[in-house]
Motif scaffolding. Structure first.
Motif, PDB file in Angstrom:
ATOM      1  N   ARG A   1     -24.936  -2.884 -31.672  1.00 54.97           N
ATOM      2  CA  ARG A   1     -24.111  -2.088 -31.798  1.00 54.97           C
ATOM      3  C   ARG A   1     -24.923  -2.226 -33.536  1.00 54.97           C
ATOM      4  N   LYS A   2     -26.170  -3.635 -34.214  1.00 56.44           N
ATOM      5  CA  LYS A   2     -26.866  -2.718 -34.998  1.00 56.44           C
ATOM      6  C   LYS A   2     -27.495  -2.216 -35.092  1.00 56.44           C
TER       7      LYS A   2
ATOM      8  N   LEU B   1     -21.796   2.147 -20.673  1.00 58.61           N
ATOM      9  CA  LEU B   1     -21.656   0.724 -20.227  1.00 58.61           C
ATOM     10  C   LEU B   1     -21.700   0.338 -21.516  1.00 58.61           C
ATOM     11  N   HIS B   2     -21.283  -0.926 -22.156  1.00 60.26           N
ATOM     12  CA  HIS B   2     -21.811  -2.142 -23.427  1.00 60.26           C
ATOM     13  C   HIS B   2     -21.882  -2.846 -23.091  1.00 60.26           C
ATOM     14  N   LEU B   3     -23.363  -2.974 -22.443  1.00 62.76           N
ATOM     15  CA  LEU B   3     -24.027  -4.478 -22.308  1.00 62.76           C
ATOM     16  C   LEU B   3     -24.108  -5.726 -22.986  1.00 62.76           C
TER      17      LEU B   3
ATOM     18  N   GLN C   1     -24.962   0.844 -24.369  1.00 60.98           N
ATOM     19  CA  GLN C   1     -25.548  -0.655 -25.269  1.00 60.98           C
ATOM     20  C   GLN C   1     -26.122  -1.254 -24.078  1.00 60.98           C
TER      21      GLN C   1
ATOM     22  N   ARG D   1     -17.131  -2.511 -33.111  1.00 58.45           N
ATOM     23  CA  ARG D   1     -17.832  -0.973 -32.338  1.00 58.45           C
ATOM     24  C   ARG D   1     -19.040  -0.516 -32.480  1.00 58.45           C
TER      25      ARG D   1
ATOM     26  N   PRO E   1     -29.289  -4.206 -24.419  1.00 59.92           N
ATOM     27  CA  PRO E   1     -29.573  -5.125 -25.509  1.00 59.92           C
ATOM     28  C   PRO E   1     -30.952  -5.805 -24.820  1.00 59.92           C
TER      29      PRO E   1
ATOM     30  N   HIS F   1     -32.902  -9.283 -40.161  1.00 57.53           N
ATOM     31  CA  HIS F   1     -31.914 -10.307 -39.762  1.00 57.53           C
ATOM     32  C   HIS F   1     -33.374 -11.647 -39.722  1.00 57.53           C
TER      33      HIS F   1
END
Lengths: 309, 309
Positions: free
Chosen positions: A198-199, B123-125, A221, B15, A223, A132
């Motif tokens: 999620r990318k 965990l989705h941080l 996830q 998601r 980041p 991106h």
């Protein structure tokens, strides 16, 4: 010519993230800043700033800000030739550059530090996914970008930098717990895996490439490039890490490769505006030199090509 | 009750970041996913997904996704009591949690790893500025957040975690070059300073608090906690760093404090949805325990208070 005091007020509001800070930076009152921006909006016939916290430029506003940054860059070079023109420190030009998180976390900063030490110029780095960053260049938000996209953005030069190599790793405790019978398809479907956000499709690409498996495992996830590595060291999941970051923990036995030798290479490119600006040329030289040291050399057949958009 | 297969399709698209990946995860065709989302949009009478790359939820879509995550969390707990109901790994509940970058980079992950090891939950941080994480909780995007905002979000519990302490540091070479006569107002107006992004006002606060000076120096922007530290080590600029990260380079002499002892403390709070979910309670316990180890204890008069929104 355009009315630069008005344009400078707009650029300051966006750069400083607020009308009051812009006013402090310009040495005028906040209401003077508001008046300048309203005057500019009347001339352009369109809104330039969304009055949110922080203020955000409209498409037209972003285009004007990008123009101001380009003019500032050229002024900075003029000042190098005609020192009497040079203002004090705060007026030093800042190069807006988009970088993917893994490059920033693994090889980009030494080039940035050498560039800044040699030229005194400032860098405003902006993080985005390598797929991106080219869009940030296209919108005029940045003047250069580390990108996965080899196709030159209109008005830009592009050159291959080489590839960032990734290896799939986990902590020894994680390997013992989740892969006691080895890295089997059944174990891979259950062992937690990390994803940047999620990318991030890197783990899925590695599984497809090396084991012809889909990614079906439960996913955390995390980041942040360093957070991603720390999460692997702490045993949250297995993941792909850039070799420049994973090399030391692998050598120390704090990380183990899932499939030794099964790497994934992400070719990176450097694109920058064709402004003829010496600062951009200086940054390009440092970035290319650091890439030669830290990345996997691009295929010999491609190495010589430098496209133009 | 609501039609959960339709809701699951919506949640999977958001998601997984795409219709095809959502289809692979659900084991159906991409056109089945599209049909389910169109059916849901007809019932709700509003668009739920902006068909961009990656797809982005509308406000209504985000509200429905947040509901699905809450239901999934409660289902995960039911499965712990009734193991026969438990599906395979991919169905494990994921807790969406917003964390500020400096907490993720300095103290949060050990708590996350212990929580995940004990419960098997994912965990989705999500990263955001500590002044903006509460908004993520308010929108239903996350179920818990590390935030600077002590005021409980409606439907949430809040508790003080203690303060993250920051010190202003630079490399010894940077100090010798930019502060040969000491940290004077004149030198501070010229020496380059780092800023995380344009929302970051920490360096300006430190200057105001300890020296009663405005921030007028040229500014680099480096939007990564570890990159910020690396940039200081490489001599790009001085900056405020969290003590848990700066302690080792300070002890090794690779960083020096600008004004020894002049710290800045940022009080942090933990807010989580009042769902009565055991997973959230378990995460809260680990976060509170790690905060006691790594952060500066909150003022004794405040420590016992835990608000409700």
């Amino acid at each position: 010519m355009l009315d630069y005091p008005l344009l400078a007020a707009l650029a300051a509001v966006i750069r400083e993230g607020g009308f009051e800070r812009a006013a402090a930076r310009l040495g005028v009152t906040p209401s003077a800043v508001s008046q300048r921006i309203r005057a500019l909006e009347e001339r352009v016939g369109a809104a330039l700033v969304v009055r949110s916290q922080p203020p955000v430029p409209t498409e037209a506003g972003a285009r004007l800000c990008a123009h101001v940054e380009r003019v500032r860059l050229l002024e900075g070079e003029l000042a190098a030739d005609l020192p009497a023109l040079a203002g004090p420190g705060p007026g030093a030009p800042a190069l807006p550059v988009a970088v993917n998180a893994d490059s920033l976390g693994s090889w980009f900063l030494p080039a940035a530090a050498r560039f800044s030490e040699a030229t005194g110029a400032l860098l405003h780095l902006l993080l985005d996914d390598e797929d991106h960053t080219a869009a940030r260049l296209r919108s005029g938000e940045v003047l250069a970008a580390v990108t996965a996209d080899p196709a030159a953005v209109p008005g830009c030069r592009t050159r291959p930098l080489g590839a960032l190599r990734y290896v799939a790793c986990a902590s020894p405790a994680f390997m013992a717990r989740h892969f006691p019978q080895g890295v089997t398809a059944a174990a891979l479907a259950r062992a937690p895996v990390l994803q940047f956000d999620r990318k991030d499709g890197l783990q899925a690409r590695w599984l497809r490439r090396h084991l012809d498996l889909p990614l079906a495992a439960p996913t955390h996830q995390v980041p942040s490039t360093q957070g991603f590595l720390d999460a692997s060291l702490l045993g949250l999941g297995w993941a792909l890490h850039p070799v420049p970051l994973a090399a030391a923990p692998l050598a120390a036995g704090r990380l183990v490769e899932l499939l030794p030798g099964a790497a994934l290479e992400v070719p990176l490119h450097w694109q920058h505006a064709r402004l003829g600006a010496r600062l951009l040329e200086a940054l390009t030289r440092e970035v290319a030199a650091e890439a030669r040291r830290s990345l996997i050399a691009p295929d010999a057949g491609i190495a010589g090509l430098a496209g133009e958009g």
